[in-house]
Write a protein that holds these residues in place. Structure first.
Motif, PDB file in Angstrom:
ATOM      1  N   VAL A  22     -44.717  -2.882-171.421  1.00  0.00           N
ATOM      2  CA  VAL A  22     -44.229  -4.597-171.464  1.00  0.00           C
ATOM      3  C   VAL A  22     -44.323  -4.945-172.845  1.00  0.00           C
ATOM      4  O   VAL A  22     -44.909  -4.707-173.678  1.00  0.00           O
ATOM      5  CB  VAL A  22     -45.202  -4.831-170.362  1.00  0.00           C
ATOM      6  N   ALA A  23     -43.634  -6.162-172.837  1.00  0.00           N
ATOM      7  CA  ALA A  23     -43.601  -6.923-173.965  1.00  0.00           C
ATOM      8  C   ALA A  23     -44.843  -7.597-174.308  1.00  0.00           C
ATOM      9  O   ALA A  23     -45.243  -8.216-173.552  1.00  0.00           O
ATOM     10  CB  ALA A  23     -42.412  -7.942-174.035  1.00  0.00           C
ATOM     11  N   PRO A  24     -45.442  -7.291-175.520  1.00  0.00           N
ATOM     12  CA  PRO A  24     -46.905  -8.009-175.733  1.00  0.00           C
ATOM     13  C   PRO A  24     -46.620  -9.412-176.054  1.00  0.00           C
ATOM     14  O   PRO A  24     -47.760  -9.905-175.500  1.00  0.00           O
ATOM     15  CB  PRO A  24     -47.332  -6.998-176.975  1.00  0.00           C
ATOM     16  N   HIS A  25     -45.398  -9.836-176.443  1.00  0.00           N
ATOM     17  CA  HIS A  25     -45.544 -11.346-176.695  1.00  0.00           C
ATOM     18  C   HIS A  25     -43.878 -11.682-176.439  1.00  0.00           C
ATOM     19  O   HIS A  25     -43.301 -10.874-176.178  1.00  0.00           O
ATOM     20  CB  HIS A  25     -45.998 -11.685-177.817  1.00  0.00           C
ATOM     21  N   THR A  26     -43.475 -12.847-176.632  1.00  0.00           N
ATOM     22  CA  THR A  26     -42.159 -13.144-176.302  1.00  0.00           C
ATOM     23  C   THR A  26     -41.281 -12.482-177.672  1.00  0.00           C
ATOM     24  O   THR A  26     -41.936 -12.113-178.940  1.00  0.00           O
ATOM     25  CB  THR A  26     -42.052 -14.899-176.539  1.00  0.00           C
ATOM     26  N   GLY A  27     -40.006 -12.659-177.440  1.00  0.00           N
ATOM     27  CA  GLY A  27     -39.171 -11.896-178.708  1.00  0.00           C
ATOM     28  C   GLY A  27     -37.980 -11.545-178.302  1.00  0.00           C
ATOM     29  O   GLY A  27     -37.753 -11.491-177.100  1.00  0.00           O
ATOM     30  N   VAL A  28     -37.282 -11.004-179.056  1.00  0.00           N
ATOM     31  CA  VAL A  28     -35.698 -10.692-178.997  1.00  0.00           C
ATOM     32  C   VAL A  28     -35.791  -8.947-178.999  1.00  0.00           C
ATOM     33  O   VAL A  28     -36.352  -8.537-180.178  1.00  0.00           O
ATOM     34  CB  VAL A  28     -34.782 -11.138-179.948  1.00  0.00           C
TER      35      VAL A  28
END
Lengths: 216, 757
Positions: A22-28
């Motif tokens: 999963v994405a650890p934080h927001t981003g592209v």
């Protein structure tokens, strides 16, 4: 009380674990994997110093962060639709199918079936003489333990303190320490199994060890 | 039977020749093989007399062609010669050169380090009617003809520590030391006492060893060789090599290969040629004093004549060293002179008796001569763009400082001290008398005055209750650093490498490289910073005055393509060498700083850097200033300068040793990555080595360790905290507190002879 046989059947039916990346934080997100089925490895090396396979990169505020495989396996699927798009923290990016090894299966079964009694501090541990004698004569499985029972001696810097057992009643299934060797705090000393389940657990473990098919 | 033996010997000789020349096609070798085969097929049909005659002819042919082949040897062939198991070893030398020896602390593999051999040996001879026994301490690496446990002469740190111990024993016993260098390099391991740090200790101690020291180099591999070769007379065997790095290592660096990859043999041979590693090259450059001629294709175990030559040379060299510093020497000195030797009129060294015991004064003189000898080396290996006039002025300036400092800080202070001490004593006496006599009077007065409260001034209170005042500004000026890194101008975030284990959040670059000075606000991880950050934020503003800036790095060996690379480094960094030397102030305390700058060819040390460092040390000594070696980063000795670089290890260490012995304060501060030669010499010998948290300190990098020892090392093996745990450094500092800590060190550590003390 758990049903060990059922657990084994369950594991046999799906001899793998699915791990979501999963994405650890927001981003592209940009994906490094191009198609599912790719073999990936987790961090490895003697000191886990070699990084795992790159799955994707996540860029936030011009900081491209690599997202790597945490375990060895194959890429089950990845969210190709998210490529080049902004995602929230916790968004699933890919799934890795990690095939369980026989050791992992045994650990999984024992974790559920046993109670592990941990070492309270780094020290050397011995069984009290009566227990030791009994174990030598009739094997470790012959020893029944009860909550509050005098079981071990903790020896540290030539000071010896007795250590009573705390936990559910049962029989000793495994001893995890060796005579004269230091055990770190928190490491298990003994594994205790409810008395009636002991033969079953032993049987299942032996079967796993001999019959489990390792996936390449 | 005799014939069989002679045939076997010729076969051995041929196989040795094949080993030395490798896969190269050579008509002479083919001829030898053909003639030997021919003899072997025909011998059965010959009479014994014919066989003997043919054998004698064959032996003559071997001798003749060996001489011819000897002239064709390339530097890489010489490397193969010294590494060949048939090459003579230290034990052979002990057996055949000395008359009696006892190995100290070792019997084959039963030794703290079987690759280092120590022996107490005797040279016994008859001079006139007297029989003379002269003891020596023999120290050297033992390759043991390929015995596995000897590690090929690669000495572990504790082996070098043992060598140092027995050098000190020799010093106590006032007997000369003979050292024999048979090492491809030191064994790269950081365990205490540490490869680099132990070599540094050896060099430091050897710089002031008060006994004659003669060394012989057969295989002189970089730091491992230096650990026992800082001597008064350095001899070299004609087929040996002395180099900054093994040709294989140099080729791996040149080809930028990854771990485990093979380098092309042609490139290795090319590196061996370019590094100028042979005895003749080193003699021409002045890094060895004399070359001892070996038999064609190198000395092997059964070359008994060679041992006699070696014995003669060792006695002669020891005599020469001693006669340099002895009073009565006229004819003996003349008899041993090289001029006579060249004319073929030299007297056999065995016939000249020189007592090897030295008086205290002669021993001091010996150390001074050793310092001068090394100070004079490598003077043509760097570029000095100063005019003749500037050079002369510089020399006089140095002299003037020395005189000024001596007068102000030694002569006057010596007398000042005496007066001050007398004054203190007097004050103490007066205080005691006043207290005793005045007490009853004060009691009566207090009674009449009704008791007067004791008053203590605020200043006195502060000085009594507070040891120091907390200054939370550190190097910040008005809450901002004087210098801000260009990295802080990027609008982006940076992830801390410890984010996974310590849960550090991403940091905004302007914060991280600006206000936080490159330190993670969550875990304290230190990101690397430019050397300019320290120049502006650690030293007093506007106090930096650079000197010797005109000494520039060059290409002393004419290494192919290196001129361009040096020019590129100069252009990129705006510096002339990897070492910048300057005077500066911290909290108004003057100090001399030598800084190794990582962006200039990895901060490697060559002849220019070494010379600048030595001059900085001398300047600090003359001016009675403390000396700070700020190591922004150094990858080691610059390999493309060959022995011109490696010789900086003893040179700089000797300068430092003299400075420390004269009462200076030598501080070392490591910042990013500091490895190899410099750490194993002039940096590692400091008693006060500190590190910024971002530093990695060690002897060899992880790749070289894996390649040499076959052991995987943990990723944090060289990290500053590990170096501290191993006892290699004395403390770790936060970058933001560097200025405060340096000030504290300047005020409290070492140096009985500093201008401000």
């Amino acid at each position: 009380m758990i049903n060990v046989k059922e657990l084994l059947e369950e594991l046999k039916a799906s001899p793998y674990e699915l791990i979501d990346i999963v994405a650890p934080h927001t981003g592209v997100v940009e994906f490094a994997v191009k198609e599912p089925g790719l073999k990936v490895t987790g961090a490895h090396g003697a000191y886990r110093e070699k990084p795992g396979t790159l799955i994707a990169t996540l860029e936030r505020e011009r900081n491209k962060k690599p997202i790597r495989a945490t375990l060895t396996g194959v890429v089950e699927c990845f969210e190709a639709g998210l490529a080049g798009r902004f995602v929230e923290a916790g968004t699933k990016l890919a799934t890795i199918r990690h095939y369980l090894t026989s050791k992992e299966v045994v650990d999984l079964i024992l974790k559920k079936a046993l109670f592990l009694f941990p070492a309270p501090e780094r020290a050397k541990y011995y069984f009290i003489p009566e227990i030791d004698k009994k174990m030598r004569a009739s094997g470790k499985n012959a020893v029944e333990v009860r909550d509050g029972m005098e079981l071990l001696i903790m020896s540290r810097m030539k000071r010896e303190t007795s250590l009573p057992y705390k936990g559910p009643d049962g029989k000793i299934y495994a001893v995890y320490f060796k005579l004269g060797e230091n055990v770190d705090s928190g490491h298990p000393l003994i594994g205790v199994c409810p008395g009636d389940q002991l033969p079953l657990v032993q049987d299942v473990v032996n079967r796993v060890r001999s019959e489990w098919e390792e996936h390449e | 039977m005799e014939l069989d033996n002679r045939i076997r010997k010729l076969q051995d000789r041929l196989s040795y020749i094949r080993d030395i020349f490798g896969d190269k096609e050579n008509a002479n070798i083919a001829l030898l093989q053909a003639r030997l085969d021919e003899f072997l097929t025909q011998e059965r049909g010959m009479s014994l007399a014919d066989q003997m005659r043919h054998m004698a002819q064959l032996e003559d042919l071997f001798l003749f062609l060996e001489k011819k082949l000897d002239a064709q040897l390339t530097p890489m062939d010489r490397v193969r010669i010294v590494r060949h198991p048939a090459r003579l070893c230290l034990k052979d030398i002990l057996e055949n050169v000395y008359d009696n020896y006892t190995e100290i602390g070792g019997q084959d593999e039963y030794s703290i380090d079987p690759s280092m051999l120590i022996a107490r040996a005797y040279i016994t001879r008859r001079v006139g009617k007297r029989v003379i026994n002269q003891p020596v301490m023999v120290i050297g690496q033992e390759k043991g003809h390929g015995q596995e446990f000897r590690n090929g002469g690669s000495v572990k740190p504790w082996g070098n520590a043992k060598a140092l111990h027995y050098m000190k024993v020799a010093e106590t016993e006032n007997i000369p030391i003979h050292s024999y260098v048979f090492t491809p390099g030191s064994y790269p391991i950081e365990d205490y006492p540490g490869a680099a740090q132990q070599i540094a200790k050896n060099l430091f101690e050897m710089a002031s060893l008060r006994v004659p020291f003669v060394s012989v180099i057969s295989e002189g591999g970089s730091g491992g060789a230096e650990a026992i070769a800082l001597s008064d007379m350095r001899l070299m065997l004609s087929h040996g090599y002395y180099s900054v790095i093994s040709p294989e290592g140099a080729a791996a660096i040149e080809a930028k290969t990854r771990q485990g990859e093979r380098v092309a043999p042609e490139l290795i041979a090319k590196c061996a040629r370019q590094l100028k590693i042979t005895a003749a090259d080193n003699l021409a450059m002045g890094y060895v004093d004399k070359v001892i001629d070996e038999p064609p294709l190198g000395a092997r175990v059964d070359h008994y004549d060679f041992y006699k030559t070696l014995r003669n040379e060792m006695i002669k060299a020891t005599n020469q060293v001693i006669l340099q510093v002895k009073g009565m020497k006229l004819f003996r000195s003349l008899a041993l002179s090289e001029r006579l030797a060249r004319k073929g009129q030299a007297v056999d060294a065995e016939e000249v008796f020189v007592s090897w015991n030295l008086s205290s004064k002669a021993r001091e003189n010996l150390v001074w001569k050793r310092h001068q000898k090394f100070r004079r080396l490598a003077q043509t290996a760097y570029m000095d763009t100063r005019t003749f006039g500037e050079k002369v002025v510089g020399r006089f300036q140095g002299l003037a400082w020395a005189m000024n400092s001596y007068f102000r800080y030694e002569f006057l202070r010596k007398h000042q001290r005496k007066i001050k001490r007398l004054q203190e004593e007097l004050e103490a006496e007066v205080h005691l008398v006043r207290n005793k006599v005045g007490k009853p009077i004060r009691a009566v007065m207090d009674k009449f005055a009704g008791g007067r409260p004791q008053t203590v001034s605020e200043e006195a209170k502060t000085s009594l209750t507070q040891l120091s005042k907390w200054d939370d500004k550190g190097g910040l000026s008005n809450g901002k650093w004087v210098y801000t890194s260009p990295k802080a101008k990027e609008d982006r975030t940076v992830t801390c490498p410890n984010a996974e284990t310590h849960g550090c959040l991403d940091l905004w670059a302007p914060d991280l490289f600006g206000e936080y000075a490159g330190v993670c606000g969550y875990c304290g991880h230190h990101f690397t910073m430019e050397y300019q950050w320290y120049l502006h934020n650690v030293f007093d503003q506007g106090s930096i005055f650079e000197f010797n800036g005109q000494i520039e790095s060059g290409n002393p060996l004419g290494y192919e393509g290196f001129d361009e690379r040096v020019a590129e480094a100069k252009k990129k960094t705006g510096l002339k060498s990897a070492c910048m030397t300057f005077e500066s102030r911290i909290e108004n305390l003057n100090l001399v700083v030598a800084m190794l700058v990582a962006p200039f060819r990895g901060g490697t040390v060559g002849a220019a850097e070494g010379e600048k460092f030595v001059r900085a040390v001398e300047r600090a000594r003359r001016k009675h200033y403390p000396l700070l070696a700020y190591v922004h980063g150094t990858a080691g000795i610059r390999i493309q300068e060959g022995t011109n670089g490696v010789i900086q290890m003893p040179r700089c260490t000797m300068a430092v040793q003299r400075y420390i012995a004269d009462g200076g304060l030598y501080l070392v501060l490591y910042d990013t990555n500091s490895y190899a030669g410099p750490v194993a010499s002039f940096l590692g010998c400091s008693p006060y080595q500190f590190s910024i948290r971002s530093a990695n300190i060690g002897f060899a990098g992880p790749g070289v360790i894996k390649e040499t020892t076959g052991v995987d090392i943990p990723p944090d093996y060289h990290q500053a905290h590990q170096a501290l745990s191993r006892g290699h450094i004395q403390g770790i500092w936060d970058r933001r507190e560097a200025r405060k800590n340096i000030t504290q060190a300047l005020l409290t550590m070492g140096g009985r002879n500093l201008y401000y003390r």
